[in-house]
Design a protein around this motif. Structure first.
Motif, PDB file in Angstrom:
ATOM      1  N   GLN A   1      -3.395  70.761  34.307  1.00  9.37           N
ATOM      2  CA  GLN A   1      -3.896  69.909  35.388  1.00  9.37           C
ATOM      3  C   GLN A   1      -3.214  68.545  35.335  1.00  9.37           C
ATOM      4  OE1 GLN A   1      -8.079  69.100  35.131  1.00  9.37           O
ATOM      5  NE2 GLN A   1      -8.188  68.253  37.198  1.00  9.37           N
ATOM      6  N   ASP A   2      -3.064  67.967  34.130  1.00  9.17           N
ATOM      7  CA  ASP A   2      -2.365  66.688  33.990  1.00  9.17           C
ATOM      8  C   ASP A   2      -0.911  66.805  34.442  1.00  9.17           C
ATOM      9  OD1 ASP A   2      -4.648  65.504  32.996  1.00  9.17           O
ATOM     10  OD2 ASP A   2      -4.077  65.755  30.885  1.00  9.17           O
ATOM     11  N   MET A   3      -0.263  67.918  34.097  1.00  7.20           N
ATOM     12  CA  MET A   3       1.136  68.115  34.495  1.00  7.20           C
ATOM     13  C   MET A   3       1.265  68.249  36.001  1.00  7.20           C
ATOM     14  SD  MET A   3       3.052  67.846  31.899  1.00  7.20           S
ATOM     15  CE  MET A   3       4.578  68.442  32.548  1.00  7.20           C
ATOM     16  N   ASP A   4       0.331  68.971  36.648  1.00 11.88           N
ATOM     17  CA  ASP A   4       0.359  69.115  38.112  1.00 11.88           C
ATOM     18  C   ASP A   4       0.201  67.766  38.802  1.00 11.88           C
ATOM     19  OD1 ASP A   4       0.720  71.851  37.886  1.00 11.88           O
ATOM     20  OD2 ASP A   4      -1.417  72.317  38.156  1.00 11.88           O
ATOM     21  N   ARG A   5      -0.682  66.945  38.271  1.00 10.01           N
ATOM     22  CA  ARG A   5      -0.880  65.614  38.864  1.00 10.01           C
ATOM     23  C   ARG A   5       0.378  64.764  38.752  1.00 10.01           C
ATOM     24  NH1 ARG A   5      -5.624  63.014  35.975  1.00 10.01           N
ATOM     25  NH2 ARG A   5      -4.990  61.241  37.234  1.00 10.01           N
TER      26      ARG A   5
ATOM     27  N   ALA B   1       6.740  60.305  45.361  1.00  9.88           N
ATOM     28  CA  ALA B   1       7.573  59.115  45.167  1.00  9.88           C
ATOM     29  C   ALA B   1       9.027  59.409  45.545  1.00  9.88           C
ATOM     30  CB  ALA B   1       7.483  58.649  43.712  1.00  9.88           C
ATOM     31  N   TRP B   2       9.551  60.606  45.182  1.00 10.72           N
ATOM     32  CA  TRP B   2      10.928  60.966  45.509  1.00 10.72           C
ATOM     33  C   TRP B   2      11.122  61.075  47.017  1.00 10.72           C
ATOM     34  CZ3 TRP B   2      15.449  60.726  43.413  1.00 10.72           C
ATOM     35  CH2 TRP B   2      16.488  61.443  43.965  1.00 10.72           C
ATOM     36  N   ARG B   3      10.151  61.709  47.733  1.00  8.11           N
ATOM     37  CA  ARG B   3      10.247  61.839  49.195  1.00  8.11           C
ATOM     38  C   ARG B   3      10.256  60.473  49.860  1.00  8.11           C
ATOM     39  NH1 ARG B   3       6.009  66.407  49.166  1.00  8.11           N
ATOM     40  NH2 ARG B   3       7.326  68.202  48.820  1.00  8.11           N
ATOM     41  N   ARG B   4       9.400  59.583  49.411  1.00  3.89           N
ATOM     42  CA  ARG B   4       9.352  58.237  49.998  1.00  3.89           C
ATOM     43  C   ARG B   4      10.656  57.493  49.761  1.00  3.89           C
ATOM     44  NH1 ARG B   4       3.279  56.431  48.191  1.00  3.89           N
ATOM     45  NH2 ARG B   4       2.178  57.805  49.629  1.00  3.89           N
ATOM     46  N   LEU B   5      11.229  57.666  48.577  1.00  5.76           N
ATOM     47  CA  LEU B   5      12.500  57.003  48.262  1.00  5.76           C
ATOM     48  C   LEU B   5      13.611  57.519  49.175  1.00  5.76           C
ATOM     49  CD1 LEU B   5      14.038  55.053  46.388  1.00  5.76           C
ATOM     50  CD2 LEU B   5      14.453  56.977  44.879  1.00  5.76           C
ATOM     51  N   ILE B   6      13.667  58.838  49.401  1.00  2.00           N
ATOM     52  CA  ILE B   6      14.693  59.427  50.276  1.00  2.00           C
ATOM     53  C   ILE B   6      14.487  58.951  51.715  1.00  2.00           C
ATOM     54  CG2 ILE B   6      15.552  61.626  51.228  1.00  2.00           C
ATOM     55  CD1 ILE B   6      16.388  61.085  48.327  1.00  2.00           C
ATOM     56  N   GLU B   7      13.225  58.935  52.190  1.00  2.00           N
ATOM     57  CA  GLU B   7      12.941  58.471  53.554  1.00  2.00           C
ATOM     58  C   GLU B   7      13.346  57.014  53.724  1.00  2.00           C
ATOM     59  OE1 GLU B   7       8.806  59.168  54.283  1.00  2.00           O
ATOM     60  OE2 GLU B   7       9.035  61.349  54.250  1.00  2.00           O
TER      61      GLU B   7
ATOM     62  N   SER C   1       3.072  66.151  41.246  1.00  2.00           N
ATOM     63  CA  SER C   1       2.816  65.813  42.653  1.00  2.00           C
ATOM     64  C   SER C   1       3.096  64.336  42.910  1.00  2.00           C
ATOM     65  CB  SER C   1       1.390  66.179  43.045  1.00  2.00           C
ATOM     66  OG  SER C   1       0.471  65.384  42.355  1.00  2.00           O
ATOM     67  N   PHE C   2       2.775  63.478  41.945  1.00  2.00           N
ATOM     68  CA  PHE C   2       3.083  62.060  42.096  1.00  2.00           C
ATOM     69  C   PHE C   2       4.589  61.836  42.190  1.00  2.00           C
ATOM     70  CE2 PHE C   2       4.360  58.085  40.020  1.00  2.00           C
ATOM     71  CZ  PHE C   2       3.778  57.175  40.893  1.00  2.00           C
ATOM     72  N   LEU C   3       5.330  62.463  41.301  1.00  2.00           N
ATOM     73  CA  LEU C   3       6.793  62.284  41.313  1.00  2.00           C
ATOM     74  C   LEU C   3       7.416  62.825  42.602  1.00  2.00           C
ATOM     75  CD1 LEU C   3       7.693  63.110  37.595  1.00  2.00           C
ATOM     76  CD2 LEU C   3       7.777  60.889  38.735  1.00  2.00           C
TER      77      LEU C   3
END
Length: 178
Positions: free
Chosen positions: A147-151, A159-165, A154-156
């Motif tokens: 569960q910690d790894m999934d969180r 963050a990556w999508r926002r950086l590309i946009e 999803s955060f990364l």
């Protein structure tokens, strides 16, 4: 002491002081009048002082003060309420109450509230400290759960999508203005 009792006590004290001042004035004026013209038959028992309503009468034997006014039937004297006795009664009652409260406090601490020692702080979100194995004195670090790894993933990803946009918007703005 309760605020209502304190207020009542202050009122009585101020009235008692006013009454004492009036009595002192009566005694001072009455003493002069008695020394000048007190007949032997009266023995100077009463000291009279004129007031706007009539006459203030002091009984020098008992200490009672009366106001005497003239009405249709003649003169009538009414005793001024003795606030000193009421004040003394209230002071006595309050002293008994204070002694009772002191005795209650002396029996032991029944009041809950602030204590001398600070309470231990605990953080419920804080993870347990790493465990040390008994035999080989190694530190064991617990691995994160799925569960910690999934969180984290999803955060990364967000963050990556926002950086590309953001990079695409900057590129469009720069290419349109050049």
């Amino acid at each position: 002491m309760k605020p209502a009792a304190t207020s009542l006590l202050r009122t009585w004290v101020s009235r008692a002081r006013s009454l004492a001042a009036a009595i002192a004035a009566v005694v001072a004026i009455g003493g002069q009048a008695a020394a000048q013209s007190a007949p032997d038959a009266e023995n100077g028992r009463y000291a009279m002082t004129p007031i706007p309503e009539g006459v203030l009468r002091l009984d020098t034997r008992t200490g009672t003060v009366s106001t005497c006014t003239k009405n249709g039937a003649g003169w009538a004297c009414y005793a001024v309420p003795d606030e000193r006795s009421a004040l003394d009664a209230e002071i006595g009652r309050l002293q008994v109450e204070v002694e009772k409260l002191k005795a209650e406090l002396a029996t032991g601490p029944t009041v809950s509230g602030k204590v001398d020692e600070a309470l231990p702080k605990s953080d419920q979100l804080k993870k347990a400290p790493p465990k040390v194995a008994e035999g080989d004195r190694r530190i064991e670090i617990p691995l994160p759960s799925d569960q910690d790894m999934d969180r984290v993933m999803s955060f990364l990803e967000r963050a990556w999508r926002r950086l590309i946009e953001m990079a695409n918007r900057v590129q469009k703005d720069v290419s349109g203005k050049i």
